[in-house]
Design an enzyme around this catalytic site. Sequence first.
Site, short mmCIF file in Angstrom:
data_model
loop_
_atom_site.label_atom_id
_atom_site.label_comp_id
_atom_site.label_asym_id
_atom_site.label_seq_id
_atom_site.Cartn_x
_atom_site.Cartn_y
_atom_site.Cartn_z
NE ARG A 61 -3.00 -0.08 3.19
CZ ARG A 61 -2.91 0.15 4.50
NH1 ARG A 61 -2.41 -0.79 5.29
NH2 ARG A 61 -3.29 1.29 5.01
CE LYS A 105 -1.56 4.15 2.93
NZ LYS A 105 -1.97 5.55 2.63
CD GLN A 133 1.70 3.97 9.59
OE1 GLN A 133 1.73 3.45 10.70
NE2 GLN A 133 1.31 5.21 9.40
CG HIS A 167 5.65 -2.78 12.20
ND1 HIS A 167 4.31 -2.89 12.46
CD2 HIS A 167 5.91 -3.60 11.15
CE1 HIS A 167 3.77 -3.75 11.61
NE2 HIS A 167 4.72 -4.19 10.80
CG HIS A 196 6.23 -6.63 18.04
ND1 HIS A 196 6.19 -7.06 19.35
CD2 HIS A 196 5.06 -7.04 17.48
CE1 HIS A 196 5.05 -7.69 19.57
NE2 HIS A 196 4.34 -7.69 18.46
CE1 TYR A 201 -8.99 2.41 15.57
CE2 TYR A 201 -6.86 1.46 15.00
CZ TYR A 201 -7.73 2.53 15.01
OH TYR A 201 -7.35 3.72 14.46
CE LYS A 231 -9.12 8.08 16.50
NZ LYS A 231 -9.22 8.56 15.11
CD GLN A 273 0.21 -2.21 21.19
OE1 GLN A 273 1.06 -2.96 20.77
NE2 GLN A 273 -0.23 -1.17 20.51
NE ARG A 313 3.61 6.74 13.25
CZ ARG A 313 4.20 5.58 13.08
NH1 ARG A 313 5.30 5.31 13.70
NH2 ARG A 313 3.69 4.67 12.28
#
Length: 281
Positions: free
Chosen positions: A137, A139, A142, A147, A150, A187, A204, A211, A266
């Site tokens: 996509r 992105k 992101q 990310h 993990h 979500y 949200k 977390q 962000r």
Amino acid sequence: MAFSDLTSRTVRLYDNWIKDADPRVEDWLLMSSPLPQTIILGFYVYFVTSLGPKLMENRKPFELKKVMITYNFSIVLFSVYMFYEFIMSGWGTGYSFRCDIVDYSQSPTALRMVRTCWLYYFSKFIELLDTIFFILRKKNSQVTFLHVFHHTIMPWTWWFGVKFAAGGLGTFHAFLNTAVHVVMYSYYGLCALGPDYQKYLWWKKYLTSLQLIQFVLITIHISQFFFMEDCKYQFPVFQYIIMSYGCIFLLLFLHFWYRAYTKGQRLPKTVKHGICKNKDH
């Protein structure tokens, strides 16, 4: 000659180490050796940080709304199932939440826990699609260090958990994580449905807090081990790994929280064309 000696020593060390592995998982998918998963995860890192962005550089982003909806709600159902299985195989049927050792027997409950641990391990490979979808996509912003780290470290370390200690107190973080993923992917699924569902996403802003709470609970739970003199947990090394894991991710998420909500660099964004704009976990 020196290289040959080093290789021989490495093989002997591996053979001596692997003899303590759980024979119940010896023939299961990906469990024969850590090499296959290492190759998969190595290619994953290469693809999401280099190859993927290059391939998409001169291409239009893919429209993946239907795929994302199906994927996210499938993860929700899978997470609900794993959460239930963790409850029925120990965490709701006898575990004390303190010194819970691994049951290596062939009892139905012990085998159910082993199977659930493997399912959780395998689910981490399915979740690599999170990042693949970002790339497709376009992105790329992101695809953060948090990310990728993990998504890489979880399956790699969990191979050793399933191979040697599928059960006991070392699985608390997985049990908790499946519950968190039910909320998170719900979500993401609602977000992917489009703007008409925004009214259901008022919560949200609590996702990052959820977390953070998760990692605090993991750290508190595993910290008990260091104050229990008579705990006979079979592989103490995993407690140090989990403790490190909990502390590292707690710090990383605190940094994310500070950057996103305190400095405002962000902030979570709403959906656009039915696709979530923010998906860090």
